[in-house]
Design a protein around this motif. Sequence first.
Motif, mmCIF file in Angstrom:
data_model
loop_
_atom_site.group_PDB
_atom_site.id
_atom_site.type_symbol
_atom_site.label_atom_id
_atom_site.label_comp_id
_atom_site.label_asym_id
_atom_site.label_seq_id
_atom_site.Cartn_x
_atom_site.Cartn_y
_atom_site.Cartn_z
ATOM 1 N N ALA A 90 -3.794 6.472 0.768
ATOM 2 C CA ALA A 90 -2.683 7.357 0.512
ATOM 3 C C ALA A 90 -2.457 8.199 1.860
ATOM 4 O O ALA A 90 -1.443 8.214 2.234
ATOM 5 N N ILE A 91 -3.535 9.087 2.122
ATOM 6 C CA ILE A 91 -3.536 10.217 3.154
ATOM 7 C C ILE A 91 -3.571 9.566 4.597
ATOM 8 O O ILE A 91 -2.630 10.076 5.324
ATOM 9 N N MET A 123 5.447 2.285 2.634
ATOM 10 C CA MET A 123 4.398 1.914 1.850
ATOM 11 C C MET A 123 4.648 0.772 1.128
ATOM 12 O O MET A 123 3.781 -0.132 1.003
ATOM 13 N N GLU A 124 5.744 0.625 0.568
ATOM 14 C CA GLU A 124 6.168 -0.390 -0.226
ATOM 15 C C GLU A 124 6.140 -1.602 0.609
ATOM 16 O O GLU A 124 5.596 -2.790 0.128
ATOM 17 N N GLN A 125 6.561 -1.634 1.839
ATOM 18 C CA GLN A 125 6.545 -2.686 2.578
ATOM 19 C C GLN A 125 5.133 -3.401 2.967
ATOM 20 O O GLN A 125 4.727 -4.356 3.082
ATOM 21 N N ILE A 126 4.428 -2.092 3.325
ATOM 22 C CA ILE A 126 2.923 -2.548 3.760
ATOM 23 C C ILE A 126 2.155 -3.093 2.196
ATOM 24 O O ILE A 126 1.345 -4.143 2.514
ATOM 25 N N ASN A 135 -1.174 -0.635 -4.920
ATOM 26 C CA ASN A 135 -0.661 -0.398 -6.002
ATOM 27 C C ASN A 135 -1.302 1.143 -6.605
ATOM 28 O O ASN A 135 -0.464 2.081 -6.801
ATOM 29 N N LEU A 136 -2.461 1.276 -6.370
ATOM 30 C CA LEU A 136 -3.375 2.664 -6.987
ATOM 31 C C LEU A 136 -2.946 3.592 -6.143
ATOM 32 O O LEU A 136 -2.711 4.692 -6.333
ATOM 33 N N ALA A 137 -3.028 3.406 -4.552
ATOM 34 C CA ALA A 137 -2.803 4.356 -3.431
ATOM 35 C C ALA A 137 -1.391 4.908 -3.830
ATOM 36 O O ALA A 137 -0.988 6.236 -3.521
ATOM 37 N N ILE A 140 -1.244 7.336 -6.849
ATOM 38 C CA ILE A 140 -1.810 8.719 -6.548
ATOM 39 C C ILE A 140 -0.756 9.559 -5.570
ATOM 40 O O ILE A 140 -0.517 10.658 -5.745
ATOM 41 N N PHE A 141 -0.186 8.789 -4.596
ATOM 42 C CA PHE A 141 0.726 9.285 -3.920
ATOM 43 C C PHE A 141 1.949 10.046 -4.291
ATOM 44 O O PHE A 141 2.456 11.026 -4.164
ATOM 45 N N LYS A 142 2.492 9.387 -5.446
ATOM 46 C CA LYS A 142 3.589 9.662 -5.976
ATOM 47 C C LYS A 142 3.114 10.603 -7.389
ATOM 48 O O LYS A 142 3.886 10.906 -8.244
ATOM 49 N N ASN A 143 2.103 10.900 -7.501
ATOM 50 C CA ASN A 143 1.500 11.836 -8.514
ATOM 51 C C ASN A 143 1.692 11.288 -10.021
ATOM 52 O O ASN A 143 2.053 11.795 -10.903
ATOM 53 N N GLU A 144 1.407 9.729 -10.026
ATOM 54 C CA GLU A 144 1.731 9.038 -11.152
ATOM 55 C C GLU A 144 0.389 8.676 -11.926
ATOM 56 O O GLU A 144 0.215 7.907 -12.711
ATOM 57 N N TYR A 145 -0.823 9.014 -11.299
ATOM 58 C CA TYR A 145 -1.926 8.594 -11.667
ATOM 59 C C TYR A 145 -2.488 9.931 -12.653
ATOM 60 O O TYR A 145 -2.359 11.170 -12.238
ATOM 61 N N PRO A 146 -3.440 9.613 -13.652
ATOM 62 C CA PRO A 146 -3.920 10.623 -14.423
ATOM 63 C C PRO A 146 -4.944 11.917 -13.850
ATOM 64 O O PRO A 146 -4.630 12.768 -14.238
ATOM 65 N N LYS A 147 -5.699 11.481 -12.696
ATOM 66 C CA LYS A 147 -6.298 12.248 -12.233
ATOM 67 C C LYS A 147 -5.678 13.253 -11.058
ATOM 68 O O LYS A 147 -5.495 12.640 -9.849
#
Length: 406
Positions: A90-91, A123-126, A135-137, A140-147
């Motif tokens: 993501a970074i 990112m969706e294209q890649i 998907n997980l990256a 996290i990038f969209k702040n939709e992950y629990p951590k």
Amino acid sequence: MNDSKIINDPVFGFIKIPRGLLLDIIKHPLMQRLTRIKQLGLTSFVYPAAQHVRFQHSIGSFHLMSEAITSLSQKGIFIFESEAEAVEAAILMHDIGHGPFSHVLENTLTGNVGHEQISLFMMEQINKDMNSSLNLAMKIFKNEYPKKFLHQLISSQLDVDRLDYLRRDCFFTGVTEGNIGSARIIKMLDVVDDNLVVNSKGIYSIENYLTSRRLMYWQVYLHKTTVACEKMLVNTLMRAKYLAKNGKELFAPPSLRFFLYNDIDEHTFTADSEALHHYSQLDDNDIWCTIKEWAKNDDKILSLLSKDLVNRNIFKVEVFNDPIEEEYIEKVRTNIAKEYNLSTADTEYLINISTIQKDMYDVNDEQISILYKDGTVKDISEASELFNMSLLSKKIRKYYLCYQRL
């Protein structure tokens, strides 16, 4: 076979990129495009050595993210290998949607679509090209992950993005006062209640970081000459767009032409795959080669602005602490109209009035929290002996008047 690739970075030394997902992202054409986009846009007009590119910044941010993950893991913060790889991915891609000269196109050719939104499209294209391995990256990038602390490492008031660009921009501009102790700050990071915090032993590094950030903004990013150059480039593109809209045939590479001759908004990007394709083909080189051609154009304003950019004849800049009086602006416009034999209406391309505001620390944003030995957590504005709330959150506002030299 070696399980990683090594990049020699002038700021952080040798950086290891593991083979597999992360190296595949780096090799992707959308990522390689960042090697042709300068990190600091037109700042090299002021600091000639500021020639570094967004790709280098992405690699540096990845390195700091790896260090942060290692540091937090050593403190017992449990991070799965899959989460570590995802946040590093993501970074790597966080700036992928930047256009030529960074923020300049956002204000002119792509309507209301910012680089963050375009980063997501890319990112969706890649992700599509890499069989949904991101998907997980993206979560996290969209702040939709629990951590949540993983997202804070990418985007907050103390993220690795800022830690890299301050160190890197300070290195390449030679503005040494902007240097920060990124390694120490990373070593001092911890997590409390799913939020990133800084150990109280690192408070002086945070104070230095906030001071350096303020200094870099006013001395580099918002330097009056840099602001003037960017306004000139924006006005050049706005004039070209105006001429294109009125049927004038202009030289432009196909991808730039797409944005000059069409009105673009978020719907265009979602409905027309051509928009993202053309955007991904654009870099600094397209703009420069076009501007060199426009310098010969028979439109007086377009050629004047283009020649000025090519020959570094920069707008004059006056900086005020209070709003600029309308009479004074009119006087400047009248003088420009007379000097260049233009109508007063056409002088809008040769003048720009901007209000620029920057605070040292936004108390309403993600806060920088300091963790004490007894487990208590305080905001930096309460914890610091050097800063108080009113000083930290004081908004400095300046009024810039940029105009064609007479």
